[in-house]
Every structure is written in C-alpha cells, then in structure tokens.
Design a protein around this motif. Sequence first.
Motif, PDB file in Angstrom:
ATOM      1  N   ASN A  28       0.816  -1.210   0.000  1.00 55.40           N
ATOM      2  CA  ASN A  28       0.000   0.000   0.000  1.00 55.40           C
ATOM      3  C   ASN A  28       0.848   1.258   0.000  1.00 55.40           C
ATOM      4  O   ASN A  28       0.353   2.349   0.271  1.00 55.40           O
ATOM      5  CB  ASN A  28      -0.913  -0.003   1.235  1.00 55.40           C
ATOM      6  CG  ASN A  28      -1.924  -1.127   1.199  1.00 55.40           C
ATOM      7  OD1 ASN A  28      -2.496  -1.401   0.159  1.00 55.40           O
ATOM      8  ND2 ASN A  28      -2.105  -1.794   2.326  1.00 55.40           N
ATOM      9  N   GLY A  29       2.136   1.141  -0.294  1.00 52.00           N
ATOM     10  CA  GLY A  29       3.025   2.293  -0.299  1.00 52.00           C
ATOM     11  C   GLY A  29       3.327   2.763   1.104  1.00 52.00           C
ATOM     12  O   GLY A  29       2.909   2.190   2.100  1.00 52.00           O
ATOM     13  N   ALA A  30       4.078   3.864   1.179  1.00 50.33           N
ATOM     14  CA  ALA A  30       4.475   4.394   2.481  1.00 50.33           C
ATOM     15  C   ALA A  30       3.259   4.787   3.312  1.00 50.33           C
ATOM     16  O   ALA A  30       3.250   4.610   4.533  1.00 50.33           O
ATOM     17  CB  ALA A  30       5.401   5.590   2.285  1.00 50.33           C
ATOM     18  N   GLY A  31       2.224   5.328   2.656  1.00 49.55           N
ATOM     19  CA  GLY A  31       1.030   5.729   3.386  1.00 49.55           C
ATOM     20  C   GLY A  31       0.348   4.551   4.056  1.00 49.55           C
ATOM     21  O   GLY A  31      -0.090   4.642   5.207  1.00 49.55           O
ATOM     22  N   GLY A  32       0.265   3.432   3.345  1.00 46.61           N
ATOM     23  CA  GLY A  32      -0.361   2.244   3.921  1.00 46.61           C
ATOM     24  C   GLY A  32       0.419   1.703   5.097  1.00 46.61           C
ATOM     25  O   GLY A  32      -0.156   1.324   6.126  1.00 46.61           O
ATOM     26  N   LEU A  33       1.742   1.671   4.969  1.00 46.66           N
ATOM     27  CA  LEU A  33       2.566   1.189   6.065  1.00 46.66           C
ATOM     28  C   LEU A  33       2.480   2.140   7.254  1.00 46.66           C
ATOM     29  O   LEU A  33       2.372   1.705   8.406  1.00 46.66           O
ATOM     30  CB  LEU A  33       4.009   1.036   5.603  1.00 46.66           C
ATOM     31  CG  LEU A  33       4.996   0.490   6.646  1.00 46.66           C
ATOM     32  CD1 LEU A  33       4.571  -0.883   7.159  1.00 46.66           C
ATOM     33  CD2 LEU A  33       6.406   0.416   6.057  1.00 46.66           C
ATOM     34  N   ARG A  34       2.507   3.439   6.983  1.00 46.20           N
ATOM     35  CA  ARG A  34       2.414   4.416   8.067  1.00 46.20           C
ATOM     36  C   ARG A  34       1.085   4.264   8.813  1.00 46.20           C
ATOM     37  O   ARG A  34       1.047   4.316  10.051  1.00 46.20           O
ATOM     38  CB  ARG A  34       2.542   5.835   7.520  1.00 46.20           C
ATOM     39  CG  ARG A  34       2.417   6.921   8.595  1.00 46.20           C
ATOM     40  CD  ARG A  34       2.678   8.301   8.020  1.00 46.20           C
ATOM     41  NE  ARG A  34       4.054   8.422   7.591  1.00 46.20           N
ATOM     42  CZ  ARG A  34       5.073   8.714   8.408  1.00 46.20           C
ATOM     43  NH1 ARG A  34       4.836   8.893   9.702  1.00 46.20           N
ATOM     44  NH2 ARG A  34       6.292   8.815   7.938  1.00 46.20           N
ATOM     45  N   ASP A  35      -0.006   4.091   8.087  1.00 41.03           N
ATOM     46  CA  ASP A  35      -1.311   3.934   8.740  1.00 41.03           C
ATOM     47  C   ASP A  35      -1.322   2.703   9.642  1.00 41.03           C
ATOM     48  O   ASP A  35      -1.859   2.734  10.753  1.00 41.03           O
ATOM     49  CB  ASP A  35      -2.418   3.816   7.696  1.00 41.03           C
ATOM     50  CG  ASP A  35      -2.677   5.124   6.953  1.00 41.03           C
ATOM     51  OD1 ASP A  35      -2.196   6.174   7.430  1.00 41.03           O
ATOM     52  OD2 ASP A  35      -3.338   5.076   5.899  1.00 41.03           O
ATOM     53  N   THR A  36      -0.732   1.613   9.154  1.00 41.44           N
ATOM     54  CA  THR A  36      -0.698   0.378   9.933  1.00 41.44           C
ATOM     55  C   THR A  36       0.125   0.562  11.207  1.00 41.44           C
ATOM     56  O   THR A  36      -0.304   0.185  12.305  1.00 41.44           O
ATOM     57  CB  THR A  36      -0.093  -0.762   9.096  1.00 41.44           C
ATOM     58  OG1 THR A  36      -0.925  -0.988   7.950  1.00 41.44           O
ATOM     59  CG2 THR A  36       0.006  -2.046   9.900  1.00 41.44           C
ATOM     60  N   VAL A  37       1.309   1.158  11.067  1.00 41.80           N
ATOM     61  CA  VAL A  37       2.186   1.366  12.222  1.00 41.80           C
ATOM     62  C   VAL A  37       1.559   2.339  13.201  1.00 41.80           C
ATOM     63  O   VAL A  37       1.594   2.137  14.424  1.00 41.80           O
ATOM     64  CB  VAL A  37       3.574   1.852  11.757  1.00 41.80           C
ATOM     65  CG1 VAL A  37       4.444   2.233  12.952  1.00 41.80           C
ATOM     66  CG2 VAL A  37       4.260   0.770  10.927  1.00 41.80           C
ATOM     67  N   ALA A  38       0.950   3.397  12.698  1.00 43.68           N
ATOM     68  CA  ALA A  38       0.323   4.386  13.565  1.00 43.68           C
ATOM     69  C   ALA A  38      -0.813   3.765  14.371  1.00 43.68           C
ATOM     70  O   ALA A  38      -0.972   4.062  15.570  1.00 43.68           O
ATOM     71  CB  ALA A  38      -0.190   5.561  12.739  1.00 43.68           C
ATOM     72  N   ALA A  39      -1.603   2.912  13.737  1.00 42.77           N
ATOM     73  CA  ALA A  39      -2.714   2.274  14.449  1.00 42.77           C
ATOM     74  C   ALA A  39      -2.194   1.388  15.575  1.00 42.77           C
ATOM     75  O   ALA A  39      -2.761   1.358  16.679  1.00 42.77           O
ATOM     76  CB  ALA A  39      -3.552   1.455  13.470  1.00 42.77           C
ATOM     77  N   MET A  40      -1.102   0.667  15.316  1.00 42.22           N
ATOM     78  CA  MET A  40      -0.534  -0.183  16.356  1.00 42.22           C
ATOM     79  C   MET A  40       0.062   0.646  17.483  1.00 42.22           C
ATOM     80  O   MET A  40      -0.075   0.306  18.669  1.00 42.22           O
ATOM     81  CB  MET A  40       0.528  -1.100  15.749  1.00 42.22           C
ATOM     82  CG  MET A  40      -0.033  -2.135  14.799  1.00 42.22           C
ATOM     83  SD  MET A  40       1.275  -3.168  14.081  1.00 42.22           S
ATOM     84  CE  MET A  40       0.291  -4.259  13.058  1.00 42.22           C
ATOM     85  N   PRO A  50       2.367   7.609  31.484  1.00 41.35           N
ATOM     86  CA  PRO A  50       3.026   8.846  31.063  1.00 41.35           C
ATOM     87  C   PRO A  50       4.266   8.569  30.227  1.00 41.35           C
ATOM     88  O   PRO A  50       5.003   7.629  30.482  1.00 41.35           O
ATOM     89  CB  PRO A  50       3.401   9.502  32.398  1.00 41.35           C
ATOM     90  CG  PRO A  50       2.473   8.909  33.399  1.00 41.35           C
ATOM     91  CD  PRO A  50       2.219   7.500  32.944  1.00 41.35           C
ATOM     92  N   GLY A  51       4.483   9.417  29.235  1.00 41.78           N
ATOM     93  CA  GLY A  51       5.636   9.253  28.367  1.00 41.78           C
ATOM     94  C   GLY A  51       5.236   9.174  26.917  1.00 41.78           C
ATOM     95  O   GLY A  51       4.135   9.576  26.529  1.00 41.78           O
ATOM     96  N   SER A  52       6.138   8.659  26.094  1.00 45.98           N
ATOM     97  CA  SER A  52       5.911   8.628  24.656  1.00 45.98           C
ATOM     98  C   SER A  52       6.335   7.289  24.080  1.00 45.98           C
ATOM     99  O   SER A  52       6.988   6.479  24.741  1.00 45.98           O
ATOM    100  CB  SER A  52       6.687   9.759  23.966  1.00 45.98           C
ATOM    101  OG  SER A  52       8.077   9.573  24.132  1.00 45.98           O
ATOM    102  N   LEU A  53       5.970   7.100  22.831  1.00 46.64           N
ATOM    103  CA  LEU A  53       6.309   5.888  22.087  1.00 46.64           C
ATOM    104  C   LEU A  53       6.693   6.300  20.673  1.00 46.64           C
ATOM    105  O   LEU A  53       5.925   6.993  20.002  1.00 46.64           O
ATOM    106  CB  LEU A  53       5.112   4.929  22.055  1.00 46.64           C
ATOM    107  CG  LEU A  53       5.198   3.697  21.154  1.00 46.64           C
ATOM    108  CD1 LEU A  53       6.305   2.757  21.616  1.00 46.64           C
ATOM    109  CD2 LEU A  53       3.847   2.959  21.151  1.00 46.64           C
ATOM    110  N   VAL A  54       7.889   5.896  20.241  1.00 46.74           N
ATOM    111  CA  VAL A  54       8.334   6.126  18.871  1.00 46.74           C
ATOM    112  C   VAL A  54       8.556   4.768  18.222  1.00 46.74           C
ATOM    113  O   VAL A  54       9.275   3.919  18.772  1.00 46.74           O
ATOM    114  CB  VAL A  54       9.624   6.969  18.812  1.00 46.74           C
ATOM    115  CG1 VAL A  54      10.095   7.122  17.365  1.00 46.74           C
ATOM    116  CG2 VAL A  54       9.404   8.335  19.446  1.00 46.74           C
ATOM    117  N   VAL A  55       7.936   4.569  17.071  1.00 45.53           N
ATOM    118  CA  VAL A  55       8.006   3.286  16.370  1.00 45.53           C
ATOM    119  C   VAL A  55       8.510   3.535  14.958  1.00 45.53           C
ATOM    120  O   VAL A  55       8.014   4.430  14.261  1.00 45.53           O
ATOM    121  CB  VAL A  55       6.620   2.602  16.317  1.00 45.53           C
ATOM    122  CG1 VAL A  55       6.739   1.243  15.646  1.00 45.53           C
ATOM    123  CG2 VAL A  55       6.045   2.456  17.720  1.00 45.53           C
ATOM    124  N   GLY A  56       9.479   2.761  14.521  1.00 48.19           N
ATOM    125  CA  GLY A  56      10.002   2.852  13.170  1.00 48.19           C
ATOM    126  C   GLY A  56       9.987   1.499  12.490  1.00 48.19           C
ATOM    127  O   GLY A  56      10.248   0.475  13.134  1.00 48.19           O
TER     128      GLY A  56
END
Length: 391
Positions: A28-40, A50-56
């Motif tokens: 699904n291109g970068a947009g599809g992968l980004r949507d999947t990762v963002a949802a997770m 409290p705090g943050s989460l960065v996923v790559g």
Amino acid sequence: MSFLALWGWVSVPAADPVATHPGTAYQNGAGGLRDTVAAMADQRLSEAGPGSLVVGVIRDDVKVVVGRGDSGRPDGGPPDGRTLFQIASLTKPFTGTILAELIRAGRVAPTDPLARHLPKPNHAPDFDGQPIRLRDLATHTAGLPNVPETPRFSWNRLEDPRNPYKPLTREEVASWLSNFSLPVPPGTRFRYSNVGMAVLGEALSTAAGTPYETLLKRVVTERFGLKDTTLRLSAEQRARKAVGHARGQVVPDWEAPAMQPSFGLYSTANDLLRWLRVNMGDCSAAAGNGSPCDPDVAATLTLAQSVQVDGRALRDPGALGQGAMALGWFVAWAGDGTPILWHSGSTGGFNAYIAFSRAHRWAAVALTNSDPDRVVADKVVGDIINHLESH
C-alpha cells in the motif's frame, strides 16, 4: 531482556514471497505502512502510562517513523525519529559486532580464553580447568550471574534504586570476577548476564589496545553514520532526549560506568533503523556515501549474525528455549525457518526493542520513555512482526 514476542514468531507462516522480495515496495506504499504502524502505536500507547512511544519500520524500500505521546524533551520537540532514548541492552549487539570485527581482523578468536584478554593482574574463573571463552560471554553461556555482588554493590541493598549501577566501578567488577566460582562449565547453560557482556567489552578493549568507546565509534557508529548513538550526550543531544518515567513518576537516566558495553547507549529511532538497514546488507543507504558494504564489513556483519549457540543443543537452555544466540543478538525463527534477529532492553525509565529479517526485508524498532515494566516497546514490535510476517 524480554521473550514476550519471541514465541509468537516461531509459528508465523512465511511471508508472501512477492511482498517481501528485495526492492518490492510495501503493497500500500508508504502511506499504507504508516497507517498500519500508527494504528498499532496508538493502540499500545494507552497501555504505556506517562511518556511517549516512537516506532520505526522498514519494509523493503519503504521506511516510516511514528511518534506518539509526550517525550518531555527539554527543547519542547515531539517524539520523533530524532528523539534520544536510553536503549539499555540494545547495546549488546553493538558489542557483539565489535567482537565479530576483531575476530575477522585476526585480533581475537571466538574460542580464546577470557583470561588471555584481561588486563593484568585480573583473573578469570574456570570450571575444573575449562575456561570462559569470548564466545561464551557473547552468548550468555559463560556461567556468570546477571549482576555482580560486591562490597559496595548488591541488587538487594541498592544505594539508590532509581539509579542502581552508579556506584559500581570497573575495578570492583574485575575484583569480583577474579574471586567468582563458576557453578557450571562454560558453554552448557544459558543465563542472561549483564555483567558478562560488560566483561566482554573490557576484554575486547584490552585485545585491541583501545578504549571501548573508541572501538564502538570505529567499528559501528562513525563507520555507519550513527551520529546520535552514543555513550555520552552532547548539550544539543540532551535537548532532544526523552525524560524517563516509571510508575507515573519522572526518573533519572541510569548511570553505569562499569556496564557500558552491556547497556550504556543512547540512540534514536532514525539511527537504529539505519543500523538495522546496515545489518540487512544495505550499507550505502546507511552510510549515506553511495558505497556498498565492502567485503570486510560484510564479513563482520555476517559473523555477528551467525548462530553460535542453539538452545536446543544446550544442557540447560533456560529462558533461551528453542531460540538461539548469535554474537550479542537473539535469534528466533520465522515460519519458513529463516532467522529473525532481535534484542530488547529496559533501564529504570525506558524500554526499547529492535528486530529484523534479512530474508523478508523488514526491520522494526520501538522506543518508549514510559514505565518499562509495561514493556510497551516489546509488545508493539511483536504486533508489527506478526503483521509483517503474515502479509
């Protein structure tokens, strides 16, 4: 170290050969992968506190980085690919790669006795004449405990539980090691050992005649352009560093002068994705200089990733179970039998996880400054891997 996601990978069906062929874009291109990762990431952030989460994630030629939550950066910046975190035991594969480089260069052998490379007059224990070898330290099979017990340092009577390793010195570790009695022959039992990896770093420094920090820069960070992967932060990097949390409270970074080869590094999602891309054989993109991996670098990386100990062959596999160890890397198996290399780690206020598959052309990293006991980084990488290995 956590095996939370490990066993879910073993039975995952092999990924679709078209979707994972090198050079093939995510379906699904970068947009599809980004949507999947963002949802997770969104789903797991609610567990983090409290705090943050960065996923790559890297999938074939597509890379995405998603940040969520509050990093607490002094510069007010958001959690993103440039935010620095303590990466704890993710340091260990870097130390394993240094060992691989010295083996490839002929400076040491994996079967060298530890005693050969300890600064004098330090002593290394043995078991009925059977010595600890460098490979045993890199695979957690040396017979050493997780942490040492010294007159000034004990996990049961910490001076400051929020910064437990600060009073432990390299000299204390060397003295402890000289007087330690091995309970089992080296190479027969898996027992995760932070102090074992720290001792390995000391031995490599002695063998190379170079401080560990210099070896780290020469073999990995400067070679591959990892400008934010460091044992010591500059003022500019401190402004981009996330603030650690535990049980809803801000906590200090761990200081561990005697344990740096084991869990001393800071890094970012951008740097760790670059490092994982290198480990997948893409040195030109990682170094940014248009050069492919030269034969020596490729040989070092291949050696670092090669299985040294299979849990199924150990007298006592312990927590390693059906998995395996390379040089500082844990190894699990995808459904088609190809290796997945990974490591996790936590300090008092941070949790981190990395994993990659050369065969299926993906890599994943998660970094949190939320409560490490909730192992949110472990969980989200497990989610991602199960998705990538089944699509």
